[in-house]
Scaffold this active site. Structure first.
Site, PDB file in Angstrom:
ATOM      1  N   TYR A 174       1.050  -1.071  -0.140  1.00  0.00           N
ATOM      2  CA  TYR A 174       0.133   0.006  -0.070  1.00  0.00           C
ATOM      3  C   TYR A 174       0.712   1.307   0.074  1.00  0.00           C
ATOM      4  CZ  TYR A 174      -3.455   3.398   1.679  1.00  0.00           C
ATOM      5  OH  TYR A 174      -4.259   4.514   1.768  1.00  0.00           O
ATOM      6  N   ASP A 269       9.427   2.961  -0.517  1.00  0.00           N
ATOM      7  CA  ASP A 269       8.548   3.371   0.447  1.00  0.00           C
ATOM      8  C   ASP A 269       8.642   3.299   1.710  1.00  0.00           C
ATOM      9  OD1 ASP A 269       6.197   4.522   1.639  1.00  0.00           O
ATOM     10  OD2 ASP A 269       4.759   3.672   0.215  1.00  0.00           O
ATOM     11  N   LYS A 301       4.549   9.400   8.467  1.00  0.00           N
ATOM     12  CA  LYS A 301       4.127   8.785   9.979  1.00  0.00           C
ATOM     13  C   LYS A 301       5.095   9.415  11.021  1.00  0.00           C
ATOM     14  CE  LYS A 301       1.023   5.392   8.182  1.00  0.00           C
ATOM     15  NZ  LYS A 301       1.262   4.559   6.953  1.00  0.00           N
TER      16      LYS A 301
HETATM   17  C1  LIG Z   1       0.497   4.919   5.368  1.00  0.00           C
HETATM   18  C2  LIG Z   1       1.297   4.617   4.469  1.00  0.00           C
HETATM   19  C3  LIG Z   1       1.049   5.292   3.306  1.00  0.00           C
HETATM   20  C4  LIG Z   1       0.233   6.419   2.935  1.00  0.00           C
HETATM   21  O1  LIG Z   1       0.374   7.674   3.783  1.00  0.00           O
HETATM   22  P1  LIG Z   1      -0.856   8.526   4.353  1.00  0.00           P
HETATM   23  O2  LIG Z   1      -0.209   9.957   4.932  1.00  0.00           O
HETATM   24  O3  LIG Z   1      -1.781   7.773   4.958  1.00  0.00           O
HETATM   25  O4  LIG Z   1      -1.258   9.107   3.003  1.00  0.00           O
HETATM   26  C5  LIG Z   1       1.924   5.117   2.054  1.00  0.00           C
HETATM   27  N1  LIG Z   1       2.860   4.050   2.015  1.00  0.00           N
HETATM   28  C6  LIG Z   1       3.026   3.425   3.227  1.00  0.00           C
HETATM   29  C7  LIG Z   1       3.945   2.323   3.253  1.00  0.00           C
HETATM   30  C8  LIG Z   1       2.203   3.541   4.375  1.00  0.00           C
HETATM   31  O5  LIG Z   1       2.223   2.660   5.448  1.00  0.00           O
END
Ligand SMILES: *Cc1c(COP(=O)(O)O)cnc(C)c1O
Length: 469
Positions: A174, A269, A301
């Protein structure tokens, strides 16, 4: 039982549960008051789709009423009905230090008093960028407001730099709700069983190549066929949105190598893993040791310290393609917001190497307690980890290496476990496809509540397995 491998000092006995008398009394009766949460949820559903502002906050996969929280302190959350919970969600990752860390709160209060947004450059955003550059492989960084924006912008940059359109991603990863990346995504998309999503035109995902995770041969085959058209490979540094599925040794290195051989970029990511799996992010566990770096990296995060803040960065020559230095456009009214970046830089400065050592020990202890309880109740499971991050794979007996494996989990066993834990004051991510988040504030009081709740919850999971047709 609690001294094994840790020494009795760490586990000095604390006979009293650190929870409100009101809530404890109710737990003992097997009843937790939820009237106010239920009322609020009803109000919320009248004015918001599904009553929540992000799908995973609803309890659709586990049943019951989502709890409306009013405050957080350290490892604990308190809801509107006065129930207290040990929190293993941590706002889905950001709360590395626990809730309302006094130094973060003080820094934020001071920043707020000076004004909340200027729309000009300001010192805290420079300090945060320096902190990110110092810790990680990136040389240059652009701040944005969400992880979604970070991955979306990184992909645009990769396409702009290479002049190519195709993107390789992995099933179960994701990357936020970026249109071309919602194909076979994890997190809420899998929790809610949404196969991709309506609203994304087929031509938008037509350039997305979705491959099975941990499968180097599939990557090689895709490049053999489309090599000259692929702008980038994007992957979670260690996928945490299909449950935790660590990369096989050498997998990320192989992705970096294959991308480079074909003139494509490798985007790691680290929105979830960054400053969480380890001090430098997951890269510390493979790339830094093995001597390679991704071309671009996304963060979010933890680096926001609980505020909307994220980033993407990478090699300077690539980042210089971005406006105003270069031709690829990207912008944001609140990007680098002074309050958010103050919270972020304060959080990262408090996240010392010692903190990560302690966090890993706490994480290992939590895994051990959970594992012992599940073994005790005869619940088949595998606990999978990357650095300080881990999740439980329910009802499986072999390690899970890809999305298909993660989907073989027994979600009913998890739902039963989740509800029992919630009733006993432990707040877990409400999905079997999510990572558990431990914070530096998870002390022995928090772990005592966890370990006291585990046996009954494990038995509930066992009963759910027995009830299967
Ligand atoms: C949470 C997450 C996102 C998206 O971040 P948001 O701040 O919710 O838009 C993208 N990549 C990974 C791996 C994530 O865990």
């Amino acid at each position: 039982m609690w001294t094994r491998g840790y020494g009795s000092l760490w586990w000095s006995s604390r006979p009293l549960r650190a929870c409100g008398i009101h809530a404890c009394a109710n737990w003992h009766n097997g009843e937790v008051p939820t009237e106010r949460s239920a009322d609020l949820f009803q109000r919320a559903r009248r004015v918001s789709p599904g009553g929540v502002n992000s799908p995973v906050r609803a309890f659709k996969a586990v049943g019951g009423t989502p709890r409306f929280m009013t405050s957080g302190e350290g490892a604990w959350l308190t809801d509107v009905d006065g129930n207290r919970y040990v929190d293993f969600v941590g706002s889905w990752g950001p709360m590395l230090l626990g809730h309302a860390h006094p130094q973060v709160i003080a820094a934020v209060q001071e920043a707020v008093a000076r004004g909340t947004s200027f729309g000009t450059p300001a010192e805290p955003e420079v300090a945060l960028a320096e902190e990110i550059v110092e810790r990680t492989s990136v040389e240059s960084v652009r701040l944005v407001t969400s992880g979604t924006e970070a991955t979306m912008s990184a992909i645009r940059l990769a396409r702009g730099v290479t002049g190519r359109d195709r993107v390789v991603k992995f099933a179960g990863c994701y990357h936020g709700h970026v249109d071309p990346l919602l194909a076979e995504a994890g997190s809420g998309v899998v929790t809610l069983g949404i196969p991709g999503t309506p609203g994304v035109p087929a031509h938008v995902t037509a350039d997305t190549i979705v491959l099975p995770y941990n499968d180097v041969d599939a990557v090689q085959a895709a490049f053999a066929e489309f090599g000259g058209q692929i702008a980038c490979i994007i992957t979670e540094a260690a996928p945490g949105n299909m449950g935790l599925v660590p990369p096989a040794p050498g997998f990320n290195a192989a992705l970096a190598r294959i991308a480079s051989e074909h003139g494509a970029l490798f985007i790691s990511d680290e929105v979830m893993t960054g400053f969480r799996a380890a001090r430098a992010g997951h890269w510390e566990l493979d790339g830094q040791r093995e001597g390679w770096a991704p071309d671009l990296v996304t963060f979010g995060k933890v680096m926001g310290g609980g505020f909307p803040s994220a980033a993407f960065g990478g090699r300077r020559d690539l980042m210089e393609y971005l406006a105003p230095a270069g031709p690829v456009y990207q912008a944001g009214t609140l990007a680098g917001n002074p309050v958010a970046t103050t919270a972020g830089v304060t959080t990262l400065r408090l996240a010392t190497p010692e903190l990560y050592t302690d966090l890993l020990a706490t994480s290992l202890r939590v895994r051990e307690l959970v594992g012992e309880a599940l073994v005790g109740a005869g619940v088949p499971h595998v606990i999978q980890a990357a650095g300080t991050m881990f999740s439980v794979m329910w009802g499986v007996t072999d390690p899970v290496t890809d999305f298909a494996g993660a989907q073989r989990q027994d979600t009913a066993a998890f739902a039963a476990f989740f509800s029992s834990m919630l009733d006993q004051g432990v707040y877990l991510p409400p999905s079997a496809f999510e990572t558990w988040f431990v914070s530096a504030a998870h002390d022995d009081a928090a772990l005592t509540t966890l370990s006291e709740a585990l046996p009954a919850a494990a038995r509930a999971a066992a009963r759910a397995l027995d009830d299967r047709p």
